[in-house]
Design an enzyme around this catalytic site. Structure first.
Site, PDB file in Angstrom:
ATOM      1  N   HIS A  24       6.575 103.941 -17.558  1.00 42.78           N
ATOM      2  CA  HIS A  24       5.652 102.809 -17.613  1.00 42.78           C
ATOM      3  C   HIS A  24       4.899 102.635 -16.295  1.00 42.78           C
ATOM      4  O   HIS A  24       3.750 102.207 -16.310  1.00 42.78           O
ATOM      5  CB  HIS A  24       6.398 101.537 -17.995  1.00 42.78           C
ATOM      6  CG  HIS A  24       6.862 101.544 -19.414  1.00 42.78           C
ATOM      7  ND1 HIS A  24       7.956 100.822 -19.844  1.00 42.78           N
ATOM      8  CD2 HIS A  24       6.396 102.182 -20.514  1.00 42.78           C
ATOM      9  CE1 HIS A  24       8.133 101.021 -21.145  1.00 42.78           C
ATOM     10  NE2 HIS A  24       7.194 101.851 -21.564  1.00 42.78           N
ATOM     11  N   HIS A  30       4.081 108.515 -24.306  1.00 45.97           N
ATOM     12  CA  HIS A  30       5.430 108.671 -24.840  1.00 45.97           C
ATOM     13  C   HIS A  30       5.506 108.108 -26.253  1.00 45.97           C
ATOM     14  O   HIS A  30       4.638 107.376 -26.704  1.00 45.97           O
ATOM     15  CB  HIS A  30       6.475 108.026 -23.925  1.00 45.97           C
ATOM     16  CG  HIS A  30       6.242 106.571 -23.655  1.00 45.97           C
ATOM     17  ND1 HIS A  30       5.387 106.117 -22.680  1.00 45.97           N
ATOM     18  CD2 HIS A  30       6.756 105.456 -24.239  1.00 45.97           C
ATOM     19  CE1 HIS A  30       5.391 104.797 -22.656  1.00 45.97           C
ATOM     20  NE2 HIS A  30       6.213 104.369 -23.606  1.00 45.97           N
ATOM     21  N   CYS A  65       9.243  96.366 -31.331  1.00 45.53           N
ATOM     22  CA  CYS A  65       8.516  97.501 -30.775  1.00 45.53           C
ATOM     23  C   CYS A  65       9.414  98.132 -29.722  1.00 45.53           C
ATOM     24  O   CYS A  65       9.979  97.434 -28.898  1.00 45.53           O
ATOM     25  CB  CYS A  65       7.178  97.095 -30.188  1.00 45.53           C
ATOM     26  SG  CYS A  65       7.024  95.414 -29.641  1.00 45.53           S
ATOM     27  N   HIS A  67      11.164 102.387 -28.498  1.00 47.46           N
ATOM     28  CA  HIS A  67      11.013 103.831 -28.338  1.00 47.46           C
ATOM     29  C   HIS A  67      12.156 104.571 -29.030  1.00 47.46           C
ATOM     30  O   HIS A  67      13.314 104.199 -28.842  1.00 47.46           O
ATOM     31  CB  HIS A  67      11.036 104.201 -26.853  1.00 47.46           C
ATOM     32  CG  HIS A  67      10.119 103.364 -26.022  1.00 47.46           C
ATOM     33  ND1 HIS A  67      10.553 102.242 -25.364  1.00 47.46           N
ATOM     34  CD2 HIS A  67       8.803 103.477 -25.767  1.00 47.46           C
ATOM     35  CE1 HIS A  67       9.530 101.698 -24.726  1.00 47.46           C
ATOM     36  NE2 HIS A  67       8.457 102.418 -24.953  1.00 47.46           N
ATOM     37  N   GLU A  85      18.014  94.104 -32.015  1.00 51.24           N
ATOM     38  CA  GLU A  85      17.276  92.933 -31.535  1.00 51.24           C
ATOM     39  C   GLU A  85      17.411  91.726 -32.451  1.00 51.24           C
ATOM     40  O   GLU A  85      17.615  90.613 -31.982  1.00 51.24           O
ATOM     41  CB  GLU A  85      15.785  93.274 -31.364  1.00 51.24           C
ATOM     42  CG  GLU A  85      15.529  94.267 -30.257  1.00 51.24           C
ATOM     43  CD  GLU A  85      14.047  94.515 -30.016  1.00 51.24           C
ATOM     44  OE1 GLU A  85      13.216  93.641 -30.325  1.00 51.24           O
ATOM     45  OE2 GLU A  85      13.717  95.606 -29.515  1.00 51.24           O
ATOM     46  N   TYR A 100      -2.509 104.447 -27.888  1.00 52.09           N
ATOM     47  CA  TYR A 100      -3.171 103.390 -27.121  1.00 52.09           C
ATOM     48  C   TYR A 100      -2.606 103.360 -25.709  1.00 52.09           C
ATOM     49  O   TYR A 100      -1.533 103.904 -25.431  1.00 52.09           O
ATOM     50  CB  TYR A 100      -2.999 102.024 -27.810  1.00 52.09           C
ATOM     51  CG  TYR A 100      -1.607 101.457 -27.661  1.00 52.09           C
ATOM     52  CD1 TYR A 100      -1.282 100.617 -26.608  1.00 52.09           C
ATOM     53  CD2 TYR A 100      -0.604 101.776 -28.576  1.00 52.09           C
ATOM     54  CE1 TYR A 100      -0.005 100.106 -26.467  1.00 52.09           C
ATOM     55  CE2 TYR A 100       0.672 101.264 -28.443  1.00 52.09           C
ATOM     56  CZ  TYR A 100       0.959 100.434 -27.383  1.00 52.09           C
ATOM     57  OH  TYR A 100       2.222  99.936 -27.232  1.00 52.09           O
ATOM     58  N   GLU A 110       1.768 100.615 -20.849  1.00 50.08           N
ATOM     59  CA  GLU A 110       2.268 101.162 -22.106  1.00 50.08           C
ATOM     60  C   GLU A 110       1.229 102.181 -22.556  1.00 50.08           C
ATOM     61  O   GLU A 110       0.072 101.806 -22.815  1.00 50.08           O
ATOM     62  CB  GLU A 110       2.425 100.073 -23.177  1.00 50.08           C
ATOM     63  CG  GLU A 110       3.584  99.139 -22.953  1.00 50.08           C
ATOM     64  CD  GLU A 110       4.934  99.749 -23.247  1.00 50.08           C
ATOM     65  OE1 GLU A 110       5.032 100.978 -23.455  1.00 50.08           O
ATOM     66  OE2 GLU A 110       5.923  99.000 -23.250  1.00 50.08           O
ATOM     67  N   GLU A 112       1.214 104.887 -25.389  1.00 45.11           N
ATOM     68  CA  GLU A 112       2.137 105.264 -26.447  1.00 45.11           C
ATOM     69  C   GLU A 112       1.458 105.932 -27.633  1.00 45.11           C
ATOM     70  O   GLU A 112       0.350 105.558 -28.024  1.00 45.11           O
ATOM     71  CB  GLU A 112       2.881 104.016 -26.938  1.00 45.11           C
ATOM     72  CG  GLU A 112       3.717 103.408 -25.832  1.00 45.11           C
ATOM     73  CD  GLU A 112       4.559 102.235 -26.266  1.00 45.11           C
ATOM     74  OE1 GLU A 112       5.631 102.041 -25.657  1.00 45.11           O
ATOM     75  OE2 GLU A 112       4.166 101.513 -27.203  1.00 45.11           O
ATOM     76  N   TRP A 157       0.097  94.902 -25.826  1.00 42.75           N
ATOM     77  CA  TRP A 157       0.114  95.920 -26.868  1.00 42.75           C
ATOM     78  C   TRP A 157       0.031  95.319 -28.270  1.00 42.75           C
ATOM     79  O   TRP A 157      -0.554  95.909 -29.163  1.00 42.75           O
ATOM     80  CB  TRP A 157       1.319  96.839 -26.727  1.00 42.75           C
ATOM     81  CG  TRP A 157       2.633  96.158 -26.947  1.00 42.75           C
ATOM     82  CD1 TRP A 157       3.266  95.964 -28.140  1.00 42.75           C
ATOM     83  CD2 TRP A 157       3.470  95.573 -25.958  1.00 42.75           C
ATOM     84  NE1 TRP A 157       4.454  95.283 -27.948  1.00 42.75           N
ATOM     85  CE2 TRP A 157       4.597  95.038 -26.623  1.00 42.75           C
ATOM     86  CE3 TRP A 157       3.384  95.456 -24.574  1.00 42.75           C
ATOM     87  CZ2 TRP A 157       5.620  94.391 -25.943  1.00 42.75           C
ATOM     88  CZ3 TRP A 157       4.407  94.812 -23.904  1.00 42.75           C
ATOM     89  CH2 TRP A 157       5.505  94.289 -24.583  1.00 42.75           C
TER      90      TRP A 157
END
Length: 169
Positions: A24, A30, A65, A67, A85, A100, A110, A112, A157
């Site tokens: 980041h 990524h 959101c 990874h 979460e 983006y 970000e 990604e 994002w």
């Protein structure tokens, strides 16, 4: 425990792994996924990020959101994070993917290749307070109005992904 992200090129070919915060800082592309959950009224679930998050704390964003881990599929990562979460399971469908780059403040980016999933959920939540302060459902119309009036209340994002989502539906 250090978390790593999977670095990729625009064709989603793996280039290697990097510690998440370092990726980041460097703004390197990524893998990521975003989940949009809705209730039966068509309202979108938002989560407010925990105050202890290292970037974008206390801001509203989509349901989940995050990874995927190394050797984890995008959908498996999305299901894992729903559980970690929000303490829930939901049937998810892949809708689209796109790339983006967003400045999230504090010298962090970000960047990604983001796979976007949607699902329906009606039920109880078991929030992980280290990740999520609270959740709420909101109509798209009310969400658009809130973002217009207070864009600072929403993650960088999420505003990008929401606009991309609208172009696909």
């Amino acid at each position: 425990m250090e978390e790593f992200v999977v670095l990729v090129n625009p064709e989603d070919e793996v280039l290697g792994l990097m510690e998440k915060q370092q990726a980041h800082i460097n703004g390197l592309l990524h893998r990521a996924f975003s989940v949009f959950l809705f209730n039966s009224k068509g309202e979108m679930l938002l989560q407010k990020r925990a105050s202890g998050k290292y970037h974008s704390p206390n801001q509203w964003t989509n349901a989940v959101c995050s990874h995927p881990r190394e050797d984890e599929t995008y959908i498996d990562g999305a299901r894992r994070r729903l559980q970690e979460e929000l303490g829930i399971e939901a049937n998810l469908s892949e809708k689209f993917n796109f790339i983006y780059k967003a400045d999230v403040g504090g010298g962090l980016w970000e960047h990604e290749l983001d796979y976007v999933f949607t699902g329906i959920y009606e039920g109880d939540f078991h929030l992980n307070q280290e990740e999520v302060e609270e959740v709420r459902f909101i109509s798209i119309e009310d969400l658009d109005q809130e973002i217009a009036e207070h864009p600072e209340h929403f993650t960088a994002w999420f505003k990008i992904i929401l606009e991309e989502y609208k172009h696909h539906f």
